[in-house]
Design an enzyme around this catalytic site. Structure first.
Site, mmCIF file in Angstrom:
data_model
loop_
_atom_site.group_PDB
_atom_site.id
_atom_site.type_symbol
_atom_site.label_atom_id
_atom_site.label_comp_id
_atom_site.label_asym_id
_atom_site.label_seq_id
_atom_site.Cartn_x
_atom_site.Cartn_y
_atom_site.Cartn_z
ATOM 1 N N TRP A 133 0.797 -1.224 0.000
ATOM 2 C CA TRP A 133 0.000 0.000 0.000
ATOM 3 C C TRP A 133 0.833 1.279 0.000
ATOM 4 O O TRP A 133 0.302 2.353 -0.222
ATOM 5 C CB TRP A 133 -0.915 0.015 1.232
ATOM 6 C CG TRP A 133 -0.174 -0.334 2.503
ATOM 7 C CD1 TRP A 133 -0.133 -1.569 3.104
ATOM 8 C CD2 TRP A 133 0.691 0.508 3.271
ATOM 9 N NE1 TRP A 133 0.699 -1.539 4.202
ATOM 10 C CE2 TRP A 133 1.214 -0.270 4.328
ATOM 11 C CE3 TRP A 133 1.067 1.844 3.179
ATOM 12 C CZ2 TRP A 133 2.094 0.242 5.279
ATOM 13 C CZ3 TRP A 133 1.958 2.361 4.123
ATOM 14 C CH2 TRP A 133 2.448 1.555 5.154
ATOM 15 N N ASN A 134 2.150 1.192 0.286
ATOM 16 C CA ASN A 134 2.852 2.456 0.595
ATOM 17 C C ASN A 134 3.044 3.370 -0.619
ATOM 18 O O ASN A 134 3.004 4.590 -0.479
ATOM 19 C CB ASN A 134 4.166 2.204 1.351
ATOM 20 C CG ASN A 134 5.147 1.360 0.583
ATOM 21 O OD1 ASN A 134 4.780 0.652 -0.359
ATOM 22 N ND2 ASN A 134 6.392 1.408 0.984
ATOM 23 N N HIS A 158 -3.558 -6.569 -4.653
ATOM 24 C CA HIS A 158 -3.037 -5.382 -3.970
ATOM 25 C C HIS A 158 -3.291 -5.520 -2.464
ATOM 26 O O HIS A 158 -4.061 -6.379 -2.015
ATOM 27 C CB HIS A 158 -3.734 -4.133 -4.523
ATOM 28 C CG HIS A 158 -2.826 -2.937 -4.622
ATOM 29 N ND1 HIS A 158 -1.831 -2.691 -3.704
ATOM 30 C CD2 HIS A 158 -2.744 -1.915 -5.521
ATOM 31 C CE1 HIS A 158 -1.181 -1.581 -4.035
ATOM 32 N NE2 HIS A 158 -1.712 -1.093 -5.144
ATOM 33 N N GLY A 209 6.862 -6.185 -0.580
ATOM 34 C CA GLY A 209 6.146 -6.196 0.693
ATOM 35 C C GLY A 209 7.030 -6.675 1.812
ATOM 36 O O GLY A 209 8.264 -6.536 1.767
ATOM 37 N N SER A 210 6.403 -7.259 2.820
ATOM 38 C CA SER A 210 7.144 -7.632 4.024
ATOM 39 C C SER A 210 7.966 -8.889 3.769
ATOM 40 O O SER A 210 7.708 -9.663 2.847
ATOM 41 C CB SER A 210 6.164 -7.883 5.166
ATOM 42 O OG SER A 210 5.461 -9.075 4.900
ATOM 43 N N GLU A 231 10.906 -7.978 -3.614
ATOM 44 C CA GLU A 231 11.454 -6.699 -3.154
ATOM 45 C C GLU A 231 10.874 -6.492 -1.767
ATOM 46 O O GLU A 231 9.697 -6.172 -1.622
ATOM 47 C CB GLU A 231 11.045 -5.610 -4.145
ATOM 48 C CG GLU A 231 11.901 -4.369 -4.050
ATOM 49 C CD GLU A 231 11.327 -3.373 -3.075
ATOM 50 O OE1 GLU A 231 11.735 -3.450 -1.882
ATOM 51 O OE2 GLU A 231 10.492 -2.566 -3.471
ATOM 52 N N LEU A 232 11.711 -6.720 -0.745
ATOM 53 C CA LEU A 232 11.196 -6.791 0.636
ATOM 54 C C LEU A 232 11.645 -5.568 1.447
ATOM 55 O O LEU A 232 11.786 -4.497 0.905
ATOM 56 C CB LEU A 232 11.630 -8.119 1.243
ATOM 57 C CG LEU A 232 11.318 -9.342 0.336
ATOM 58 C CD1 LEU A 232 11.823 -10.634 0.918
ATOM 59 C CD2 LEU A 232 9.833 -9.428 0.023
ATOM 60 N N CYS A 265 10.447 1.400 1.909
ATOM 61 C CA CYS A 265 11.496 0.395 2.106
ATOM 62 C C CYS A 265 12.873 1.011 1.909
ATOM 63 O O CYS A 265 13.831 0.594 2.533
ATOM 64 C CB CYS A 265 11.279 -0.788 1.175
ATOM 65 S SG CYS A 265 11.115 -0.307 -0.542
HETATM 66 O O1 LIG Z 1 8.757 0.350 -0.020
HETATM 67 C C1 LIG Z 1 9.421 0.495 -1.081
HETATM 68 C C2 LIG Z 1 9.496 1.813 -1.625
HETATM 69 C C3 LIG Z 1 9.953 1.938 -3.044
HETATM 70 C C4 LIG Z 1 9.787 3.350 -3.400
HETATM 71 C C5 LIG Z 1 10.250 3.650 -4.755
HETATM 72 O O2 LIG Z 1 10.323 2.790 -5.614
HETATM 73 O O3 LIG Z 1 10.541 4.812 -5.017
#
Ligand SMILES: O=CCCCC(=O)O
Length: 457
Positions: A133-134, A158, A209-210, A231-232, A265
């Site tokens: 979600w971030n 998602h 994610g986590s 991609e954690l 992250c």
């Molecule tokens: O949580 C991962 C953030 C990746 C942010 C980005 O790709 O800019």
């Protein structure tokens, strides 16, 4: 966890959604498999046209879409708009460069006794994306743009707190002219993912994610012998050495830690400062962090909005409380404000020791852990002490120190005199428990291609 939009600034439930039934999931899988056959036969110019149209729609709808994203997960409205612009750029990047990235690569035919030898990139088919979600739009576009350009079709699971953005994404690609079903959003719970990934019609998966979610998807994909990109988490170091421009470093450190309300992250999370400039840097950093206005994410003057979920804020509170109980010193913040919403203030903590959870865990909130290093060796050791290895940052003008950090940081990315940032033009990904595989650039596109070797006698 219910699939629901809840405004983190107020706690108000905006809308709840039912998860798809097994029969509905089956129907979407069947559609994906059918469309994958049709879509792989489209030419790259047609796919590029679809991506450009999607970018144009994003540009045109930036205000309403930004409102949706901010209402669902709390990032500031200006951050939502910047994210949408970045997505439009990413779509156009792959529309512009996709044909080049997918072109046949000639091999040395003579060396292998062939009249002709080359490598061809072909799509894998249906790719499942499990996304967080971030950055609710960007994380998806980062996968979707290269994958769709390569001729794959996408299924999106998602995060359960951003269903409106998730549904928007399916609609976006359909309105952009991609075949209906080339990109589908599955409103499903996490417990339904395993069966979807095991389904033989799904060729591969990508997850951001986590660590826990990554391990679960990695296990299932491994068992089913399917390609996976993970991609954690990250607990990125931000190393400040004596020759650094301390004012600039403190300003960038603040942006790096507070971006996206502290929930990224690749946010710098551990600030490792050489003893010779420690006091000076920390004074500047604490001052800058203290200036960040916390509040309503729709207010243009707000720098830090709420954390996205109540549990997310509780996790941050627990990490800080644990550190304080074990002797850490709070230099700024650390106190939850009264009132509705899941706000947490910019916080700086010193005196972190190995016994504290903060030493090893990723903090997903605007909390900076600061460390004093006696010299470069200690700074590098502290930078690498974490099990994560996503981004890393060093501030120095000394060429030898720069080379040392580029070589010795255990990370997927090193940013010198800057902060870790993703760009379509730079490969993105991590090592150690931050995952494996790469996104963006040609490398991100090739992750979901069959690199077919061709030998002609
Ligand atoms: O949580 C991962 C953030 C990746 C942010 C980005 O790709 O800019």
């Amino acid at each position: 966890m219910a699939i629901a939009s809840i405004n983190p600034a107020t706690g108000e439930l905006l809308e709840e959604f039912d998860a798809l039934t097994d029969a509905e999931v089956e129907s979407r899988l069947a559609t994906a498999a059918r469309v994958a056959v049709e879509y792989r036969g489209t030419d790259v110019a047609q796919r590029a046209h679809g991506l450009r149209s999607a970018a144009d729609i994003l540009d045109a709808e930036v205000d309403t879409l930004a409102g949706t994203m901010t209402a669902e997960m709390g990032k500031t409205l200006s951050a939502s708009k910047a994210e949408i612009a970045k997505c439009a750029k990413g779509l156009r990047f792959y529309a512009d460069h996709g044909a080049d990235f997918l072109a046949d690569e000639a091999a040395d035919a003579g060396a292998v006794g062939a009249s002709r030898a080359f490598h061809r990139y072909q799509p894998l088919g249906v790719v499942l994306a499990v996304m967080p979600w971030n950055f609710p739009l960007w994380q998806v576009i980062r996968f979707a743009a290269p994958s769709l350009m390569a001729g794959n079709v996408g299924l999106l699971k998602h995060a359960s707190n951003v269903p409106r953005t998730a549904l928007y994404l399916e609609d976006l690609f359909t309105r952009a002219g991609l075949p209906k079903g080339a990109f589908q959003t599955l409103l499903v719970s996490s417990s339904q993912i395993e069966a979807i990934l095991q389904d033989s019609r799904v060729a591969a998966a990508t997850l951001t994610g986590s660590e826990g979610a990554g391990r679960a998807v990695g296990r299932t994909a491994g068992e089913a012998l399917k390609k996976v990109v993970l991609e954690l988490g990250g607990s990125d170091p931000f190393v400040v050495l004596p020759s650094a421009d301390l004012e600039k470093a403190a300003q960038t450190a603040t942006t790096a830690r507070c971006q996206n309300n502290g929930q990224s992250c690749i946010a710098a999370k551990r600030f490792i400062v050489h003893q010779d400039v420690y006091d000076d840097f920390i004074a500047k950093f604490v001052a800058r962090m203290g200036e960040q206005k916390v509040g309503d994410p729709t207010d243009e003057s707000t720098a830090v909005g709420p954390l996205a979920t109540e549990q997310g804020r509780q996790d941050v509170i627990d990490l800080v409380d644990d550190a304080v109980a074990k002797g850490a010193e709070v230099l700024l913040g650390g106190t939850v404000p009264d009132g509705p919403g899941w706000f947490y203030p910019p916080t700086v903590i010193a005196g972190i020791t190995e016994e504290m959870d903060l030493y090893a865990e990723e903090v997903f909130g605007p909390v900076a852990a600061v460390y004093k290093a006696a010299d470069l060796d200690e700074a590098v050791r502290l930078a690498n002490v974490t099990r994560f290895g996503l981004g890393s940052n060093v501030w120095t003008t000394d060429p030898d120190e720069i080379e040392r950090c580029i070589d010795d940081f255990e990370a997927g990315q090193v940013f010198v005199n800057g902060m870790t940032t993703s760009y379509p033009e730079l490969a993105f990904g991590g090592v150690k428990d931050s995952g494996h595989g790469r996104e963006l650039t040609r490398h991100g596109m090739h992750e979901f291609c069959n690199l077919k070797t061709v030998w002609v006698g």
